[in-house]
Scaffold this active site. Structure first.
Site, mmCIF file in Angstrom:
data_model
loop_
_atom_site.group_PDB
_atom_site.id
_atom_site.type_symbol
_atom_site.label_atom_id
_atom_site.label_comp_id
_atom_site.label_asym_id
_atom_site.label_seq_id
_atom_site.Cartn_x
_atom_site.Cartn_y
_atom_site.Cartn_z
ATOM 1 N N ASP A 124 0.815 -1.219 0.000
ATOM 2 C CA ASP A 124 0.000 0.000 0.000
ATOM 3 C C ASP A 124 0.846 1.265 0.000
ATOM 4 O O ASP A 124 2.068 1.216 0.171
ATOM 5 C CB ASP A 124 -0.956 -0.012 1.208
ATOM 6 C CG ASP A 124 -0.272 -0.400 2.511
ATOM 7 O OD1 ASP A 124 0.972 -0.313 2.579
ATOM 8 O OD2 ASP A 124 -0.969 -0.804 3.445
ATOM 9 N N ASN A 147 -7.463 -2.166 14.102
ATOM 10 C CA ASN A 147 -8.867 -2.463 13.773
ATOM 11 C C ASN A 147 -8.995 -3.715 12.885
ATOM 12 O O ASN A 147 -10.048 -3.965 12.320
ATOM 13 C CB ASN A 147 -9.515 -1.261 13.071
ATOM 14 C CG ASN A 147 -8.844 -0.916 11.750
ATOM 15 O OD1 ASN A 147 -7.889 -1.575 11.344
ATOM 16 N ND2 ASN A 147 -9.338 0.107 11.080
ATOM 17 N N HIS A 182 -7.247 -4.336 10.092
ATOM 18 C CA HIS A 182 -7.013 -4.183 8.650
ATOM 19 C C HIS A 182 -5.733 -4.915 8.228
ATOM 20 O O HIS A 182 -4.831 -5.129 9.026
ATOM 21 C CB HIS A 182 -7.028 -2.712 8.201
ATOM 22 C CG HIS A 182 -5.843 -1.880 8.570
ATOM 23 N ND1 HIS A 182 -5.928 -0.531 8.848
ATOM 24 C CD2 HIS A 182 -4.524 -2.168 8.683
ATOM 25 C CE1 HIS A 182 -4.728 -0.056 9.108
ATOM 26 N NE2 HIS A 182 -3.868 -1.021 9.018
ATOM 27 N N GLU A 234 -9.653 -1.807 4.942
ATOM 28 C CA GLU A 234 -10.261 -1.381 6.200
ATOM 29 C C GLU A 234 -11.567 -2.139 6.470
ATOM 30 O O GLU A 234 -12.221 -2.613 5.530
ATOM 31 C CB GLU A 234 -10.587 0.118 6.108
ATOM 32 C CG GLU A 234 -9.367 1.016 6.016
ATOM 33 C CD GLU A 234 -8.715 1.304 7.354
ATOM 34 O OE1 GLU A 234 -8.565 0.379 8.172
ATOM 35 O OE2 GLU A 234 -8.355 2.473 7.577
HETATM 36 C C1 GLP Z 1 -0.540 0.441 8.611
HETATM 37 C C2 GLP Z 1 -0.264 -0.270 7.260
HETATM 38 C C3 GLP Z 1 -0.364 -1.758 7.401
HETATM 39 C C4 GLP Z 1 0.291 -2.149 8.710
HETATM 40 C C5 GLP Z 1 -0.571 -1.686 9.843
HETATM 41 C C6 GLP Z 1 0.032 -1.849 11.211
HETATM 42 O O1 GLP Z 1 -1.432 1.454 8.529
HETATM 43 N N1 GLP Z 1 -1.110 0.131 6.191
HETATM 44 O O2 GLP Z 1 0.236 -2.387 6.288
HETATM 45 O O3 GLP Z 1 0.425 -3.538 8.782
HETATM 46 O O4 GLP Z 1 -1.061 -0.386 9.625
HETATM 47 O O5 GLP Z 1 1.053 -0.935 11.427
HETATM 48 P P1 GLP Z 1 2.053 -1.016 12.619
HETATM 49 O O6 GLP Z 1 2.949 -2.162 12.347
HETATM 50 O O7 GLP Z 1 2.778 0.292 12.607
HETATM 51 O O8 GLP Z 1 1.255 -1.221 13.852
#
Ligand code: GLP
Length: 241
Positions: free
Chosen positions: A67, A136, A138, A143
């Site tokens: 992403d 959440n 995702h 989402e």
């Molecule tokens: C982000 C990314 C995801 C990631 C997730 C968790 O927003 N889009 O690909 O896995 O949220 O992030 P983190 O590892 O910083 O908790």
């Protein structure tokens, strides 16, 4: 789902890197699906160390990132382009042409999304998909919603995600409201998935992902249907399992 619980973040990063290294040594021209966020940072650092020790090689590896934020230039320090180069690509011998990250510039977005999916197909699909987990539930930026998209698409970020990711920006207002993400089909079609989750703020999402109903309101729950998925969680994230 194979669940590996580890004691701390260092162990999580080492175990994840060992799985990636195993994949690369078995198949030097692997197609990797890559994630950003704070969770995989330690894994990337570990992979760079292994590369420096000549334990792994990226010459024939192809990558597709999950992403990217809409509206941030690749040079923006919080863009996922910037993250990937500074944490990983700048330190290994991957060919620049083998790196793919969704693009959110001013071109025709629908076309760019279709081209992205086509490139994944042309590469033969993803061999190993690395995933983090949103608080959440995702995956990528898919989402919680009434429905999920199969293909790469533009998505409105939820208030929860904007709040969670505001820690990387100087204010909540600066967090982009939209992003482009791979859809759930490219993720689910990966031969193998490696998902990492660390910290107590992920415990509820981990519990629902592993033991809850399969629902679009927790996109990661779909992973229960995948045949080859390894989940590495630290003790805090595993607390409710
Ligand atoms: C982000 C990314 C995801 C990631 C997730 C968790 O927003 N889009 O690909 O896995 O949220 O992030 P983190 O590892 O910083 O908790």
């Amino acid at each position: 789902m194979e669940i590996k619980t580890v004691n701390n973040y260092r162990e999580l990063s080492e175990k994840a890197a060992a799985i990636v290294a195993g994949e690369l040594n078995r198949r030097p021209d692997s197609v990797l699906g890559l994630a950003t966020g704070s969770t995989p940072e330690g894994m990337y650092a570990q992979l760079v160390k292994m590369y420096n020790k000549k334990e792994i090689d990226f010459n024939d590896v192809v990558t597709f990132n999950l992403d990217e934020y809409a509206g941030l230039s690749p040079e923006h320090p919080q863009s996922y382009h910037f993250y990937m180069y500074s944490n990983f690509f700048d330190h290994i011998n991957i060919k620049p042409g083998n790196i793919h990250i969704p693009y959110c510039g001013d071109q025709d977005l629908d076309l760019a999304c279709k081209e992205y999916d086509q490139k994944i197909k042309d590469a033969g699909g993803i061999n190993l998909q690395i995933l983090g987990l949103g608080v959440n539930g995702h995956i990528g930026f898919n989402e919680p919603c009434e429905y999920l998209y199969t293909d790469t698409h533009l998505v409105d970020l939820t208030a929860e995600t904007i709040e969670a990711n505001s820690r990387f920006f100087s204010s909540r207002e600066e967090v982009p409201r939209q992003a482009v993400t791979m859809g759930v089909a490219s993720i689910m079609h990966a031969e193998k998935i490696l998902l990492m989750a660390a910290g107590e703020n992920k415990a509820r999402a981990v519990q629902l992902m592993c033991c809850g109903r399969i629902t679009t309101s927790l996109p990661a729950s779909l992973l229960q249907l995948h045949r080859n998925i390894v989940l590495i969680v630290d003790r805090e994230a595993a607390a409710l399992l």
